[in-house]
Structure formats: C-alpha cells, structure tokens
Design an enzyme around this catalytic site. Structure first.
Site, PDB file in Angstrom:
ATOM      1  N   CYS A 152       0.818  -1.225   0.000  1.00 60.21           N
ATOM      2  CA  CYS A 152       0.000   0.000   0.000  1.00 60.21           C
ATOM      3  C   CYS A 152       0.846   1.266   0.000  1.00 60.21           C
ATOM      4  CB  CYS A 152      -0.960  -0.022   1.192  1.00 60.21           C
ATOM      5  SG  CYS A 152      -0.138  -0.051   2.810  1.00 60.21           S
ATOM      6  N   HIS A 198      -2.368   1.250   6.847  1.00 63.68           N
ATOM      7  CA  HIS A 198      -2.725   1.293   5.424  1.00 63.68           C
ATOM      8  C   HIS A 198      -2.589   2.714   4.886  1.00 63.68           C
ATOM      9  CE1 HIS A 198      -4.428  -0.278   1.765  1.00 63.68           C
ATOM     10  NE2 HIS A 198      -5.446   0.569   1.784  1.00 63.68           N
ATOM     11  N   ASN A 210      -5.994   2.019  -4.067  1.00 59.97           N
ATOM     12  CA  ASN A 210      -5.008   1.493  -3.122  1.00 59.97           C
ATOM     13  C   ASN A 210      -4.620   0.056  -3.436  1.00 59.97           C
ATOM     14  OD1 ASN A 210      -7.401   0.993  -0.387  1.00 59.97           O
ATOM     15  ND2 ASN A 210      -7.635   0.717  -2.545  1.00 59.97           N
TER      16      ASN A 210
END
Length: 237
Positions: A152, A198, A210
């Site tokens: 990510c 994240h 993402n």
C-alpha cells in the site's frame, strides 16, 4: 361218584401230554444295542466355542490378503474429488499465468488492462489521482514499490515519485507529510489517506485507489471499506 372221579382223572392224564412245552414253537428276542442309562440334557443347546490345536495347519488361509471392495458411491466420490482437484490446479495455473502477463504488461509501460499509462501532465492533485487509477489491477507484493508488485505505501510512494515528490515507504510515516486536512468532506483528489496500517490516494466521492492484498491487488474502493477506525488525511500537492 368214585367211578366218575376216576374217569375224569383218566381223561386229564391222557390229554396232559398234548400241551407240553416240547410240542409248542416259541419266539424269543434280545437287545441289539447297548442299554442307555444316562439321560442326555440340553439336546438343543448350541455350541458356543470351538477348540483348535495350536499347531493346526490350515494351509495359510489365516494370512490371506483379501482385497477390500468399494461401493459405487465411494468410487463416484473419489472420481469427483479428483476432478475438482484437477480443476483447482488448472485454475491456479491460469491465475499464475495471468499474474505473470500482468507483470510483463506493467513493466513494458501498460496497465493490467493493456491501457497505456499516461505520464502526469501537471503536478496537481487531480492529475495525480487520475494517473494513480491507471494502475488498477497491478499486483500486490509486500515491500514492493514498482508496478510489477507493491504494497500500500509502496504504491503511494511510487505515484508521488512520478510527480517529483519523495515519500517514506511507510503508511505510519505518511501521517506526518504535507499538511493536514480536517475531514473527509474537505478532502480533494490527490490527498493521501493513511493510518499506521494502510495508505491510499483519495480520488473523490469517498473513494480511494489502493494496493490491498495479494488476492485483490490494486483496486478502487470506498474509504470505509479500506480503513477501519481512525485515519489521517494529508495534502502534499
């Protein structure tokens, strides 16, 4: 009377020899089987055990390897399981080949959907968000930071690098870059949404692009789907 008695006696004396044992045939018999004096009991009782000599030889029959047969249902179940396993392996091979093709496509300058990745036109948030969406379908790789495989924060770092912005390869560290944005209602395309677990790039309308995981790769999802709990919104461009 004396004469009469004498006459009767004479008659008996004459007739007696006619009935002697020598003149009569008789039949005699004897047993042809021994006399049984012991009464047997439980004549209908069934035997419950059998004794066999320890050294008895039965021709090796006790060691025969008798094959076990299977029912039709068992055979059908095994065939179905084998077919399912074969299909699973074929699907896994196809998925591996597809991922390999995606990597080759991305490394040659095209996205997973064979769309040419357009270089950023200008260093604006909107341009950055549009550029980032071109990588939807790119594979996920823990610690990676290129279109051939990224995690990510590696994805966010790569996209911003194409706009001349250097970011740390850590979602937690990205919580302090740029300037803060107060709420999602104030967020603009190109902003970074991140927390300690994240990081993603906001593209507007409550959506982010993402890198999710190995199974899903790079995808567009809602903020509420990608982030659980609190997060920070940072504006770099």
């Amino acid at each position: 009377m004396l004469v009469a008695v004498a006459a009767i006696g004479a008659t008996c004396a004459v007739m007696a020899p006619l009935a002697t044992a020598d003149d009569v045939e008789t039949v005699t018999s004897s047993r042809s089987f021994p006399k049984v004096t012991t009464v047997k009991k439980d004549l209908f009782a069934e035997a419950t055990s059998t004794e066999v000599d320890a050294d008895a030889d039965w021709g090796g029959i006790e060691s025969l390897d008798v094959p076990q047969t299977k029912s039709a249902a068992e055979i059908a179940a095994e065939e179905q399981a084998a077919a399912e396993e074969e299909a699973r392996q074929a699907a896994a091979a196809a998925a591996a080949a597809s991922r390999s093709a995606e990597r080759d496509s991305l490394s040659s300058g095209t996205s997973a959907t064979t769309t040419t990745v357009t270089p950023p036109a200008s260093a604006t948030g909107a341009s950055l968000a549009s550029y980032a969406t071109q990588f939807v379908g790119a594979p996920y790789a823990w610690g990676g930071s290129t279109p051939s495989g990224w995690d990510c924060s590696g994805f966010v770092m790569y996209v911003f690098a194409q706009f001349g912005v250097s970011l740390p390869h850590s979602s937690g560290a990205m919580m302090s870059v740029g300037s803060p944005v107060g709420s999602l209602a104030e967020a603009q395309p190109g902003d970074i949404i991140t927390n300690s677990g994240h990081a993603a790039i906001y593209i507007g309308n409550g959506m982010v692009v993402n890198a999710l995981n190995v199974g899903q790769g790079t995808q567009i999802t809602s903020v509420s789907t990608s982030f659980y709990g609190s997060y920070a919104i940072r504006r770099v461009l």
